[in-house]
Motif scaffolding. Structure first.
Motif, PDB file in Angstrom:
ATOM      1  N   ALA A 112      32.623  47.531 -50.445  1.00 29.72           N
ATOM      2  CA  ALA A 112      31.121  47.864 -49.612  1.00 29.72           C
ATOM      3  C   ALA A 112      30.700  48.722 -50.679  1.00 29.72           C
ATOM      4  N   LYS A 113      31.225  49.060 -51.621  1.00 29.66           N
ATOM      5  CA  LYS A 113      31.199  50.571 -52.403  1.00 29.66           C
ATOM      6  C   LYS A 113      30.068  50.091 -54.312  1.00 29.66           C
ATOM      7  N   PRO A 119      26.510  45.368 -52.451  1.00 26.00           N
ATOM      8  CA  PRO A 119      25.528  45.201 -52.856  1.00 26.00           C
ATOM      9  C   PRO A 119      24.533  43.174 -53.749  1.00 26.00           C
ATOM     10  N   HIS A 120      23.988  43.068 -53.553  1.00 30.79           N
ATOM     11  CA  HIS A 120      23.629  41.511 -53.742  1.00 30.79           C
ATOM     12  C   HIS A 120      23.967  41.542 -55.244  1.00 30.79           C
ATOM     13  N   GLU A 121      23.496  42.691 -55.891  1.00 34.80           N
ATOM     14  CA  GLU A 121      23.846  42.840 -57.148  1.00 34.80           C
ATOM     15  C   GLU A 121      25.047  42.895 -57.945  1.00 34.80           C
ATOM     16  N   ALA A 122      25.892  43.070 -57.739  1.00 40.41           N
ATOM     17  CA  ALA A 122      27.334  43.210 -57.479  1.00 40.41           C
ATOM     18  C   ALA A 122      27.779  41.890 -57.720  1.00 40.41           C
ATOM     19  N   VAL A 123      27.886  40.780 -56.385  1.00 37.78           N
ATOM     20  CA  VAL A 123      27.882  39.719 -56.227  1.00 37.78           C
ATOM     21  C   VAL A 123      27.139  38.610 -57.325  1.00 37.78           C
ATOM     22  N   ALA A 133      30.927  42.425 -46.237  1.00 39.07           N
ATOM     23  CA  ALA A 133      29.825  42.427 -45.806  1.00 39.07           C
ATOM     24  C   ALA A 133      29.127  43.236 -46.269  1.00 39.07           C
ATOM     25  N   GLN A 134      29.020  44.253 -46.928  1.00 37.57           N
ATOM     26  CA  GLN A 134      27.736  45.577 -47.022  1.00 37.57           C
ATOM     27  C   GLN A 134      27.561  46.025 -48.489  1.00 37.57           C
TER      28      GLN A 134
END
Length: 143
Positions: free
Chosen positions: A66-67, A110-114, A107-108
């Motif tokens: 999540a982080k 950040p979109h940028e990481a994916v 689920a939490q």
């Protein structure tokens, strides 16, 4: 006393310019103060996955918590730079030209990481990407 007007040759004139000015100003005021409807918002409902998972031969598992911290298998990566991520993917692929890359993202996350994982895989020529999901709560695996 003669109150009758003397006959004149002038035609009565109606000046429309002030009327047009007032109507134009009213139109501008209405356009500026109108609140636009909120119906144009995009409503997105993400799908739930309830299909059975097929295990293919070797796959690379990239986990993102999540982080936004990255893990290759069970090893945490030192940082989240694209270079470190690409080198970790190359090491984990162990010579496989196009491995299946499975992204396990919280689920939490950040979109940028994916997107960073997807971009790193694309730059290495890995075209087979998938996302790990879980069963929706309250459903069994055989529904």
């Amino acid at each position: 006393m003669n109150f009758r007007a003397a006959p004149s040759d002038e035609e009565p004139e109606l000046n429309l310019i002030p009327l047009i000015d007032v109507l134009l100003m009213t139109l501008i005021f209405l356009v500026v103060t109108t609140s636009f409807s909120t119906e144009a918002r995009l409503s997105v409902r993400l799908p739930e996955a309830s299909a059975e998972v097929k295990q293919e031969t070797p796959s690379l598992r990239v986990t993102i918590d999540a982080k936004g911290q990255f893990y290759m298998g069970d090893q945490q990566l030192l940082n989240a730079t694209p270079e470190v991520l690409r080198s970790a993917l190359v090491r984990a692929a162990a010579g496989n030209k196009d491995p299946l890359v499975v992204i396990h993202a919280d689920a939490q996350t950040p979109h940028e990481a994916v997107v960073r994982v997807m971009d790193a895989a694309r730059r290495l020529g890995f075209t087979r990407l998938t996302f790990a999901t879980q069963q929706p709560s309250g459903q069994s695996a055989r529904e």
